[in-house]
Design a protein around this motif. Structure first.
Motif, PDB file in Angstrom:
ATOM      1  N   VAL A 163      -2.008   0.200  43.478  1.00 27.50           N
ATOM      2  CA  VAL A 163      -3.734  -0.627  43.144  1.00 27.50           C
ATOM      3  C   VAL A 163      -4.430  -0.217  41.771  1.00 27.50           C
ATOM      4  CG1 VAL A 163      -5.622  -0.809  44.696  1.00 27.50           C
ATOM      5  CG2 VAL A 163      -3.639  -0.839  46.002  1.00 27.50           C
ATOM      6  N   TYR A 164      -4.337   0.801  41.786  1.00 28.53           N
ATOM      7  CA  TYR A 164      -5.028   1.035  40.647  1.00 28.53           C
ATOM      8  C   TYR A 164      -4.354   1.146  39.157  1.00 28.53           C
ATOM      9  CZ  TYR A 164      -7.921   2.940  44.474  1.00 28.53           C
ATOM     10  OH  TYR A 164      -8.638   3.273  45.255  1.00 28.53           O
ATOM     11  N   LEU A 165      -2.767   1.063  39.463  1.00 25.96           N
ATOM     12  CA  LEU A 165      -1.976   0.883  38.164  1.00 25.96           C
ATOM     13  C   LEU A 165      -2.130  -0.477  37.860  1.00 25.96           C
ATOM     14  CD1 LEU A 165       1.052   2.311  39.136  1.00 25.96           C
ATOM     15  CD2 LEU A 165      -0.806   2.964  37.558  1.00 25.96           C
ATOM     16  N   ILE A 171      -8.409   9.664  32.165  1.00 19.88           N
ATOM     17  CA  ILE A 171      -7.860   8.681  32.962  1.00 19.88           C
ATOM     18  C   ILE A 171      -5.794   9.000  32.611  1.00 19.88           C
ATOM     19  CG2 ILE A 171      -6.557   6.550  33.955  1.00 19.88           C
ATOM     20  CD1 ILE A 171      -9.683   5.679  34.151  1.00 19.88           C
ATOM     21  N   MET A 172      -5.405   8.916  31.221  1.00 20.93           N
ATOM     22  CA  MET A 172      -4.415   9.204  31.362  1.00 20.93           C
ATOM     23  C   MET A 172      -3.131  10.823  31.670  1.00 20.93           C
ATOM     24  SD  MET A 172      -2.308  11.194  29.090  1.00 20.93           S
ATOM     25  CE  MET A 172      -3.364  11.938  27.418  1.00 20.93           C
ATOM     26  N   PRO A 173      -3.752  12.259  31.669  1.00 17.88           N
ATOM     27  CA  PRO A 173      -3.153  13.212  31.979  1.00 17.88           C
ATOM     28  C   PRO A 173      -2.912  12.822  33.813  1.00 17.88           C
ATOM     29  CG  PRO A 173      -4.996  13.748  30.905  1.00 17.88           C
ATOM     30  CD  PRO A 173      -5.327  12.356  30.768  1.00 17.88           C
ATOM     31  N   PHE A 174      -3.727  12.002  34.627  1.00 17.20           N
ATOM     32  CA  PHE A 174      -3.142  11.154  36.010  1.00 17.20           C
ATOM     33  C   PHE A 174      -2.206  10.712  35.955  1.00 17.20           C
ATOM     34  CE2 PHE A 174      -8.120  13.097  35.788  1.00 17.20           C
ATOM     35  CZ  PHE A 174      -7.872  14.291  36.509  1.00 17.20           C
ATOM     36  N   ILE A 175      -2.481   9.277  35.010  1.00 15.95           N
ATOM     37  CA  ILE A 175      -1.415   8.199  34.982  1.00 15.95           C
ATOM     38  C   ILE A 175       0.291   9.559  34.453  1.00 15.95           C
ATOM     39  CG2 ILE A 175      -0.513   6.261  33.982  1.00 15.95           C
ATOM     40  CD1 ILE A 175      -2.597   6.602  35.983  1.00 15.95           C
TER      41      ILE A 175
END
Length: 239
Positions: A154-156, A181-185
Protein backbone atom coordinates in the motif's frame (compact mmCIF):
# COMPACT_ATOMS: atom_id res chain seq x y z
CA UNK A 1 43.65 19.64 10.14
CA UNK A 2 40.34 19.46 11.99
CA UNK A 3 39.96 20.75 15.52
CA UNK A 4 38.24 17.60 16.76
CA UNK A 5 37.23 19.02 20.11
CA UNK A 6 35.13 21.67 18.34
CA UNK A 7 33.07 19.13 16.38
CA UNK A 8 29.79 17.53 17.48
CA UNK A 9 29.91 13.82 18.39
CA UNK A 10 27.66 11.38 16.54
CA UNK A 11 27.06 7.94 18.01
CA UNK A 12 26.00 5.72 15.14
CA UNK A 13 25.43 2.15 13.99
CA UNK A 14 26.21 1.51 10.33
CA UNK A 15 23.10 -0.43 9.24
CA UNK A 16 20.53 1.13 11.56
CA UNK A 17 18.09 3.00 9.26
CA UNK A 18 17.63 5.80 11.81
CA UNK A 19 21.37 6.33 12.13
CA UNK A 20 21.68 6.02 8.35
CA UNK A 21 19.31 8.89 7.69
CA UNK A 22 21.06 11.05 10.26
CA UNK A 23 24.38 10.42 8.47
CA UNK A 24 22.71 11.13 5.12
CA UNK A 25 21.57 14.55 6.33
CA UNK A 26 24.97 15.34 7.85
CA UNK A 27 26.69 14.40 4.59
CA UNK A 28 24.16 16.21 2.37
CA UNK A 29 24.46 19.42 4.41
CA UNK A 30 28.25 19.33 4.48
CA UNK A 31 28.52 19.20 8.27
CA UNK A 32 31.45 17.56 10.05
CA UNK A 33 31.10 15.40 13.15
CA UNK A 34 33.18 13.04 15.22
CA UNK A 35 31.73 9.67 14.30
CA UNK A 36 31.66 6.99 16.97
CA UNK A 37 30.55 3.64 15.60
CA UNK A 38 28.99 1.55 18.37
CA UNK A 39 27.27 -1.79 18.86
CA UNK A 40 24.23 -1.84 21.10
CA UNK A 41 25.46 -4.87 23.01
CA UNK A 42 28.45 -2.79 24.19
CA UNK A 43 27.02 0.68 24.67
CA UNK A 44 29.77 3.15 25.64
CA UNK A 45 29.35 4.79 29.05
CA UNK A 46 29.86 8.22 27.47
CA UNK A 47 26.93 7.63 25.11
CA UNK A 48 24.69 6.46 27.97
CA UNK A 49 25.61 9.50 30.05
CA UNK A 50 24.62 11.74 27.16
CA UNK A 51 21.51 9.74 26.26
CA UNK A 52 20.25 7.12 28.73
CA UNK A 53 17.75 5.78 26.18
CA UNK A 54 20.66 3.78 24.78
CA UNK A 55 19.72 3.82 21.09
CA UNK A 56 21.31 5.46 18.06
CA UNK A 57 21.68 7.96 16.59
CA UNK A 58 22.74 10.42 19.28
CA UNK A 59 24.33 13.75 18.43
CA UNK A 60 26.13 15.70 21.16
CA UNK A 61 26.60 19.31 20.07
CA UNK A 62 29.48 21.59 21.03
CA UNK A 63 27.27 23.30 23.64
CA UNK A 64 26.51 19.84 25.16
CA UNK A 65 22.94 19.87 23.85
CA UNK A 66 21.94 16.31 22.97
CA UNK A 67 19.79 15.40 19.97
CA UNK A 68 18.38 11.91 20.49
CA UNK A 69 16.05 11.53 17.50
CA UNK A 70 17.10 11.06 13.90
CA UNK A 71 14.65 13.65 12.57
CA UNK A 72 16.01 16.22 15.04
CA UNK A 73 19.52 15.53 13.75
CA UNK A 74 18.33 15.90 10.16
CA UNK A 75 16.63 19.20 10.98
CA UNK A 76 19.75 20.46 12.79
CA UNK A 77 21.98 19.49 9.86
CA UNK A 78 19.97 21.40 7.29
CA UNK A 79 19.49 24.39 9.56
CA UNK A 80 23.27 24.73 9.51
CA UNK A 81 23.46 24.56 5.71
CA UNK A 82 20.88 23.68 3.08
CA UNK A 83 22.19 24.83 -0.29
CA UNK A 84 20.18 22.11 -2.10
CA UNK A 85 16.96 23.03 -0.23
CA UNK A 86 16.23 19.68 1.41
CA UNK A 87 13.89 21.52 3.81
CA UNK A 88 11.86 22.81 0.83
CA UNK A 89 12.04 26.40 1.98
CA UNK A 90 11.35 29.32 -0.36
CA UNK A 91 14.37 29.91 -2.55
CA UNK A 92 16.26 33.18 -2.58
CA UNK A 93 14.93 34.18 -6.04
CA UNK A 94 11.42 34.41 -4.62
CA UNK A 95 12.51 37.33 -2.46
CA UNK A 96 13.16 39.56 -5.45
CA UNK A 97 9.83 39.10 -7.26
CA UNK A 98 6.59 41.02 -6.88
CA UNK A 99 4.66 40.53 -3.65
CA UNK A 100 1.86 38.53 -5.28
CA UNK A 101 4.34 36.11 -6.81
CA UNK A 102 6.28 35.92 -3.55
CA UNK A 103 3.13 35.02 -1.64
CA UNK A 104 2.32 32.36 -4.22
CA UNK A 105 5.81 30.91 -3.88
CA UNK A 106 5.54 30.96 -0.08
CA UNK A 107 2.23 29.11 -0.25
CA UNK A 108 3.67 26.44 -2.53
CA UNK A 109 6.67 25.89 -0.31
CA UNK A 110 4.58 25.83 2.87
CA UNK A 111 2.35 23.21 1.25
CA UNK A 112 5.36 21.15 0.21
CA UNK A 113 6.82 21.34 3.71
CA UNK A 114 3.55 20.21 5.28
CA UNK A 115 3.32 17.36 2.80
CA UNK A 116 6.95 16.38 3.47
CA UNK A 117 6.49 16.23 7.25
CA UNK A 118 3.18 14.35 6.94
CA UNK A 119 4.71 11.77 4.63
CA UNK A 120 7.66 11.14 6.96
CA UNK A 121 5.31 10.80 9.94
CA UNK A 122 3.14 8.31 8.04
CA UNK A 123 6.11 6.13 7.13
CA UNK A 124 7.65 6.38 10.60
CA UNK A 125 4.46 5.03 12.14
CA UNK A 126 2.20 3.02 9.83
CA UNK A 127 4.72 1.78 7.27
CA UNK A 128 7.37 1.01 9.88
CA UNK A 129 4.89 -1.25 11.71
CA UNK A 130 3.99 -3.09 8.49
CA UNK A 131 7.66 -3.42 7.56
CA UNK A 132 8.61 -4.94 10.92
CA UNK A 133 5.77 -7.46 10.61
CA UNK A 134 6.90 -8.31 7.07
CA UNK A 135 10.55 -8.75 8.08
CA UNK A 136 9.57 -10.85 11.07
CA UNK A 137 7.31 -13.04 8.92
CA UNK A 138 10.18 -13.73 6.51
CA UNK A 139 12.65 -14.42 9.33
CA UNK A 140 10.36 -16.86 11.15
CA UNK A 141 8.72 -18.42 8.05
CA UNK A 142 5.33 -17.06 9.06
CA UNK A 143 2.42 -18.26 6.91
CA UNK A 144 1.14 -14.66 6.95
CA UNK A 145 4.13 -13.44 4.90
CA UNK A 146 2.08 -12.48 1.84
CA UNK A 147 -0.48 -10.68 3.99
CA UNK A 148 2.26 -8.57 5.60
CA UNK A 149 3.90 -7.93 2.22
CA UNK A 150 0.57 -6.74 0.85
CA UNK A 151 0.26 -4.31 3.76
CA UNK A 152 3.63 -2.83 2.82
CA UNK A 153 2.63 -2.59 -0.83
CA UNK A 154 0.00 0.00 0.00
CA UNK A 155 2.82 2.37 0.91
CA UNK A 156 5.03 1.38 -2.02
CA UNK A 157 2.14 2.23 -4.33
CA UNK A 158 1.84 5.59 -2.61
CA UNK A 159 5.49 6.32 -3.39
CA UNK A 160 5.12 5.02 -6.95
CA UNK A 161 2.23 7.45 -7.51
CA UNK A 162 4.26 10.35 -6.13
CA UNK A 163 7.25 9.48 -8.30
CA UNK A 164 4.96 9.49 -11.33
CA UNK A 165 4.35 13.18 -10.65
CA UNK A 166 7.76 14.34 -9.40
CA UNK A 167 11.37 13.18 -9.67
CA UNK A 168 11.43 12.80 -5.88
CA UNK A 169 8.82 12.15 -3.22
CA UNK A 170 7.65 15.72 -2.59
CA UNK A 171 9.21 17.81 -5.37
CA UNK A 172 11.53 17.65 -8.35
CA UNK A 173 14.47 17.92 -5.97
CA UNK A 174 15.35 15.64 -3.08
CA UNK A 175 13.99 16.60 0.33
CA UNK A 176 14.19 15.42 3.93
CA UNK A 177 11.39 12.99 3.07
CA UNK A 178 13.56 11.17 0.54
CA UNK A 179 16.49 10.84 2.94
CA UNK A 180 14.25 9.85 5.87
CA UNK A 181 12.21 7.20 4.04
CA UNK A 182 14.88 5.71 1.76
CA UNK A 183 16.66 3.58 4.42
CA UNK A 184 13.39 1.80 5.24
CA UNK A 185 12.58 1.11 1.58
CA UNK A 186 16.12 -0.28 1.31
CA UNK A 187 15.24 -2.63 4.18
CA UNK A 188 12.07 -3.76 2.48
CA UNK A 189 13.87 -4.36 -0.81
CA UNK A 190 16.12 -6.85 0.96
CA UNK A 191 13.40 -8.98 2.57
CA UNK A 192 12.37 -10.86 -0.60
CA UNK A 193 14.87 -9.65 -3.17
CA UNK A 194 13.45 -11.53 -6.17
CA UNK A 195 9.90 -10.42 -5.42
CA UNK A 196 11.03 -6.81 -5.07
CA UNK A 197 12.94 -6.83 -8.38
CA UNK A 198 9.84 -8.08 -10.20
CA UNK A 199 7.31 -5.98 -8.29
CA UNK A 200 5.17 -3.38 -10.11
CA UNK A 201 7.05 -0.40 -8.69
CA UNK A 202 9.66 0.57 -11.32
CA UNK A 203 9.79 4.21 -10.26
CA UNK A 204 10.43 3.27 -6.64
CA UNK A 205 13.24 0.93 -7.75
CA UNK A 206 14.79 3.65 -9.91
CA UNK A 207 14.49 6.21 -7.09
CA UNK A 208 16.06 3.84 -4.55
CA UNK A 209 18.85 2.80 -6.94
CA UNK A 210 19.65 6.44 -7.57
CA UNK A 211 20.44 6.88 -3.88
CA UNK A 212 22.15 3.51 -3.37
CA UNK A 213 24.51 4.09 -6.30
CA UNK A 214 25.37 7.68 -5.38
CA UNK A 215 28.79 8.77 -4.07
CA UNK A 216 27.02 10.25 -1.04
CA UNK A 217 25.55 6.88 -0.06
CA UNK A 218 28.92 5.18 -0.47
CA UNK A 219 30.39 7.77 1.88
CA UNK A 220 27.54 7.34 4.37
CA UNK A 221 27.96 3.55 4.38
CA UNK A 222 31.74 3.51 4.72
CA UNK A 223 32.83 1.07 7.40
CA UNK A 224 34.48 2.45 10.53
CA UNK A 225 36.08 0.51 13.37
CA UNK A 226 34.08 0.04 16.53
CA UNK A 227 34.65 3.00 18.85
CA UNK A 228 35.79 2.27 22.39
CA UNK A 229 36.46 4.82 25.11
CA UNK A 230 39.98 6.08 24.74
CA UNK A 231 40.05 5.48 20.97
CA UNK A 232 40.56 8.26 18.45
CA UNK A 233 37.49 9.67 16.72
CA UNK A 234 36.91 9.58 12.98
CA UNK A 235 35.83 12.73 11.18
CA UNK A 236 32.69 12.18 9.14
CA UNK A 237 31.05 14.58 6.70
CA UNK A 238 32.26 17.82 5.20
CA UNK A 239 32.37 18.82 1.56
Amino acid sequence: MHNLSALPILYSLRNCPYAMRARLAIAASGQKVRLREVVLSQKPAQMLRASPKGTVPVLVLENKQVLEQSLEIMQWSFEQSDSSNYLLRCNAKALSVANTEQHKSNAINNSQQTDMHSLVALFDTEFKTCLEQYRSAKRYHDTQLVLHRNSCQVYLQMLEDRLSCNLYLCANTASVADLAIMPFIRQMARVERQWYLQSPYPKVRSWLDGFLQSPMFSKVMAQYPLWLEGNDDNVFGGV
